[in-house]
Scaffold this motif. Structure first.
Motif, PDB file in Angstrom:
ATOM      1  N   GLU A   1       6.717  52.672  48.813  1.00 46.58           N
ATOM      2  CA  GLU A   1       6.683  54.119  49.040  1.00 46.58           C
ATOM      3  C   GLU A   1       8.013  54.751  48.650  1.00 46.58           C
ATOM      4  O   GLU A   1       9.083  54.203  48.933  1.00 46.58           O
ATOM      5  N   LEU A   2       7.931  55.896  47.996  1.00 42.01           N
ATOM      6  CA  LEU A   2       9.120  56.573  47.496  1.00 42.01           C
ATOM      7  C   LEU A   2       9.621  57.593  48.520  1.00 42.01           C
ATOM      8  O   LEU A   2       8.846  58.390  49.045  1.00 42.01           O
ATOM      9  N   HIS A   3      10.883  57.532  48.799  1.00 43.62           N
ATOM     10  CA  HIS A   3      11.550  58.515  49.669  1.00 43.62           C
ATOM     11  C   HIS A   3      12.764  59.059  48.934  1.00 43.62           C
ATOM     12  O   HIS A   3      13.483  58.315  48.253  1.00 43.62           O
ATOM     13  N   PRO A   4      13.018  60.390  49.040  1.00 36.42           N
ATOM     14  CA  PRO A   4      12.253  61.399  49.785  1.00 36.42           C
ATOM     15  C   PRO A   4      10.922  61.725  49.104  1.00 36.42           C
ATOM     16  O   PRO A   4      10.759  61.515  47.899  1.00 36.42           O
ATOM     17  N   ARG A   5       9.989  62.211  49.890  1.00 40.03           N
ATOM     18  CA  ARG A   5       8.641  62.452  49.407  1.00 40.03           C
ATOM     19  C   ARG A   5       8.570  63.500  48.293  1.00 40.03           C
ATOM     20  O   ARG A   5       7.621  63.505  47.510  1.00 40.03           O
ATOM     21  N   ARG A   6       9.554  64.374  48.211  1.00 41.24           N
ATOM     22  CA  ARG A   6       9.518  65.412  47.184  1.00 41.24           C
ATOM     23  C   ARG A   6       9.642  64.833  45.771  1.00 41.24           C
ATOM     24  O   ARG A   6       9.325  65.488  44.788  1.00 41.24           O
TER      25      ARG A   6
ATOM     26  N   GLN B   1       7.977  62.095  44.869  1.00 41.05           N
ATOM     27  CA  GLN B   1       6.753  61.358  44.581  1.00 41.05           C
ATOM     28  C   GLN B   1       5.910  62.089  43.533  1.00 41.05           C
ATOM     29  O   GLN B   1       5.889  63.321  43.468  1.00 41.05           O
ATOM     30  N   LYS B   2       5.195  61.277  42.750  1.00 42.91           N
ATOM     31  CA  LYS B   2       4.238  61.805  41.785  1.00 42.91           C
ATOM     32  C   LYS B   2       2.835  61.572  42.326  1.00 42.91           C
ATOM     33  O   LYS B   2       2.518  60.467  42.767  1.00 42.91           O
TER      34      LYS B   2
ATOM     35  N   LEU C   1       6.690  56.124  40.074  1.00 45.47           N
ATOM     36  CA  LEU C   1       7.950  56.454  39.420  1.00 45.47           C
ATOM     37  C   LEU C   1       8.704  55.158  39.128  1.00 45.47           C
ATOM     38  O   LEU C   1       8.829  54.301  40.001  1.00 45.47           O
ATOM     39  N   ILE C   2       9.175  55.013  37.902  1.00 46.47           N
ATOM     40  CA  ILE C   2       9.984  53.855  37.528  1.00 46.47           C
ATOM     41  C   ILE C   2      11.454  54.266  37.541  1.00 46.47           C
ATOM     42  O   ILE C   2      11.850  55.235  36.885  1.00 46.47           O
ATOM     43  N   ARG C   3      12.230  53.519  38.297  1.00 46.59           N
ATOM     44  CA  ARG C   3      13.685  53.751  38.320  1.00 46.59           C
ATOM     45  C   ARG C   3      14.371  52.501  37.770  1.00 46.59           C
ATOM     46  O   ARG C   3      14.143  51.394  38.249  1.00 46.59           O
ATOM     47  N   TYR C   4      15.205  52.712  36.760  1.00 49.93           N
ATOM     48  CA  TYR C   4      15.880  51.607  36.081  1.00 49.93           C
ATOM     49  C   TYR C   4      17.385  51.817  36.205  1.00 49.93           C
ATOM     50  O   TYR C   4      17.903  52.895  35.869  1.00 49.93           O
ATOM     51  N   ARG C   5      18.061  50.782  36.673  1.00 47.57           N
ATOM     52  CA  ARG C   5      19.515  50.875  36.846  1.00 47.57           C
ATOM     53  C   ARG C   5      20.194  49.748  36.076  1.00 47.57           C
ATOM     54  O   ARG C   5      20.013  48.574  36.381  1.00 47.57           O
ATOM     55  N   TYR C   6      20.915  50.122  35.040  1.00 50.75           N
ATOM     56  CA  TYR C   6      21.689  49.177  34.238  1.00 50.75           C
ATOM     57  C   TYR C   6      23.141  49.256  34.686  1.00 50.75           C
ATOM     58  O   TYR C   6      23.708  50.353  34.804  1.00 50.75           O
ATOM     59  N   ASN C   7      23.753  48.109  34.907  1.00 49.40           N
ATOM     60  CA  ASN C   7      25.138  48.104  35.361  1.00 49.40           C
ATOM     61  C   ASN C   7      25.857  46.878  34.827  1.00 49.40           C
ATOM     62  O   ASN C   7      25.278  45.782  34.748  1.00 49.40           O
TER      63      ASN C   7
ATOM     64  N   GLY D   1       2.335  57.965  44.005  1.00 51.97           N
ATOM     65  CA  GLY D   1       3.241  58.184  45.125  1.00 51.97           C
ATOM     66  C   GLY D   1       4.197  57.045  45.395  1.00 51.97           C
ATOM     67  O   GLY D   1       4.976  57.114  46.352  1.00 51.97           O
ATOM     68  N   ALA D   2       4.183  56.007  44.574  1.00 51.31           N
ATOM     69  CA  ALA D   2       5.037  54.846  44.802  1.00 51.31           C
ATOM     70  C   ALA D   2       6.212  54.858  43.818  1.00 51.31           C
ATOM     71  O   ALA D   2       6.305  55.704  42.923  1.00 51.31           O
ATOM     72  N   VAL D   3       7.095  53.867  43.998  1.00 51.98           N
ATOM     73  CA  VAL D   3       8.243  53.717  43.120  1.00 51.98           C
ATOM     74  C   VAL D   3       8.416  52.238  42.792  1.00 51.98           C
ATOM     75  O   VAL D   3       8.152  51.359  43.622  1.00 51.98           O
ATOM     76  N   ILE D   4       8.815  51.975  41.561  1.00 54.21           N
ATOM     77  CA  ILE D   4       9.136  50.616  41.108  1.00 54.21           C
ATOM     78  C   ILE D   4      10.601  50.626  40.688  1.00 54.21           C
ATOM     79  O   ILE D   4      10.971  51.283  39.704  1.00 54.21           O
ATOM     80  N   ASP D   5      11.417  49.904  41.421  1.00 51.08           N
ATOM     81  CA  ASP D   5      12.861  49.867  41.156  1.00 51.08           C
ATOM     82  C   ASP D   5      13.199  48.623  40.343  1.00 51.08           C
ATOM     83  O   ASP D   5      12.844  47.493  40.725  1.00 51.08           O
ATOM     84  N   VAL D   6      13.899  48.838  39.238  1.00 47.16           N
ATOM     85  CA  VAL D   6      14.339  47.749  38.364  1.00 47.16           C
ATOM     86  C   VAL D   6      15.863  47.794  38.295  1.00 47.16           C
ATOM     87  O   VAL D   6      16.448  48.827  37.944  1.00 47.16           O
ATOM     88  N   PHE D   7      16.484  46.663  38.619  1.00 48.24           N
ATOM     89  CA  PHE D   7      17.941  46.553  38.587  1.00 48.24           C
ATOM     90  C   PHE D   7      18.327  45.481  37.576  1.00 48.24           C
ATOM     91  O   PHE D   7      17.844  44.343  37.650  1.00 48.24           O
TER      92      PHE D   7
END
Length: 327
Positions: free
Chosen positions: A59-64, A66-67, A72-78, A118-124
């Motif tokens: 579940e994605l927070h904050p709810r605002r 959400q799709k 939602l795909i979030r990708y973080r390159y570091n 309404g969900a999120v997929i986090d990729v690090f």
């Protein structure tokens, strides 16, 4: 520029590290390396060392943010501060933010995000050691981490780069070629050949660009085979573990069956003993019945003997008749 080599390709057509122009650096992958992540992958590509982790869908927070119709795909390159020779400042930079954006867009056409509204997929993606081509290495590791997490996708994403050194196109740039080459073209594509990422730094002609795309496709095909082999090895090991578990189950079931057979034998012996006891009782009852029959027969014989005793008959001649006249 004092450490710039005079020639990148020798007379035999070999590069500084002994590769041909169309060969990629040695690559090694391992998935499932992080127990707390939903999916993970450790990749070594040349001297690059990258660790990727996937968390979600969740579940994605904050709810605002959400799709309503997709995840939602979030990708973080570091890049770690110790990943290069000259220590870099930790934390996000303009370069890492730009690579994170284009890498996220490389996965959006492949991941079936509509299955998780309404969900999120986090990729690090964390670069532990850098040696040119870190963005493509991170994409390859992230693709394997997504597959390890069981995220529904149309296919794997493979990424590679083509550069230009000594006026010739080469596949999968190493560090000197990346630093001192004339061009750098990183590219990512799906297993079906659909390009999802294409960038270019440097100058190439139209004909060279077409050749670079074809050369990069060949490199992505080589990487795709390594990715498939890595996944195949994991599932083969899982099947072997399942088979060994089944064998143990068979042994346990055989033990249970033998135990049940022994119990049935014991019960059978007990039943036989009960039957024998019942037979003995029946024999005794038969004997008693025979004794009763014999006693009844004796009594009948005694009665028969009594009946056979001769009883004297009354003789009318011996009985005196009353004399009527006398009376």
């Amino acid at each position: 520029m004092s450490d710039k080599p005079e020639k990148f390709i020798d007379e035999k057509g070999l590069r500084l590290d002994g590769r041909r122009v169309n060969e990629i650096r040695p690559m090694k992958m391992e998935i499932g390396v992080l127990s707390r992540a939903d999916g993970s992958c450790y990749l070594e590509w040349g001297k690059n060392k990258v660790l990727a982790a996937v968390y979600g869908p969740r579940e994605l927070h904050p709810r605002r943010l959400q799709k309503a119709d997709s995840a939602l795909i979030r990708y973080r390159y570091n890049m770690a501060a110790f990943s290069v020779e000259d220590r870099i400042r930790p934390g996000p930079s303009r370069r890492s933010i730009e690579i994170s954006k284009v890498s996220r867009e490389a996965f959006e056409p492949v991941v079936l995000t509509h299955l998780y509204p309404g969900a999120v997929i986090d990729v690090f993606a964390e670069v532990l050691q850098a040696d040119a081509g870190t963005r493509t290495a991170a994409i390859n590791a992230a693709s394997m981490a997504l597959a390890d997490a069981g995220i529904p996708m149309k296919g794997l994403v493979s990424a590679c780069a083509v550069g230009k050194v000594d006026g010739q196109l080469v596949l999968d740039l190493n560090k000197p070629e990346d630093n001192y080459g004339d061009a750098d073209i990183p590219m990512a594509m799906t297993s079906e050949g659909e390009i999802t990422l294409l960038q270019m730094d440097g100058d190439v002609t139209q004909e060279e660009f077409k050749q670079a795309v074809e050369l990069c496709k060949e490199g992505c095909r080589q990487i795709l085979e390594i990715q498939k082999e890595t996944l195949k090895n994991k599932f083969t090991k899982l099947e072997e573990v399942e088979v060994s578990d089944e064998e143990e189950d068979v042994d346990v079931s055989a033990l249970v069956e033998s135990t049940l057979d022994s119990l049935e034998e014991d019960e059978t012996s007990e039943d036989v003993e009960d039957i024998e006891e019942e037979m003995e009782v029946e024999d005794l009852e038969d004997v008693e019945a025979e004794d009763e029959v014999e006693s009844v027969e004796d009594q009948e014989d005694s009665f028969r003997d009594v009946d056979e005793v001769e009883i004297p008959e009354n003789n009318d001649e011996d009985v005196p008749e009353d004399d009527e006249e006398t009376a």
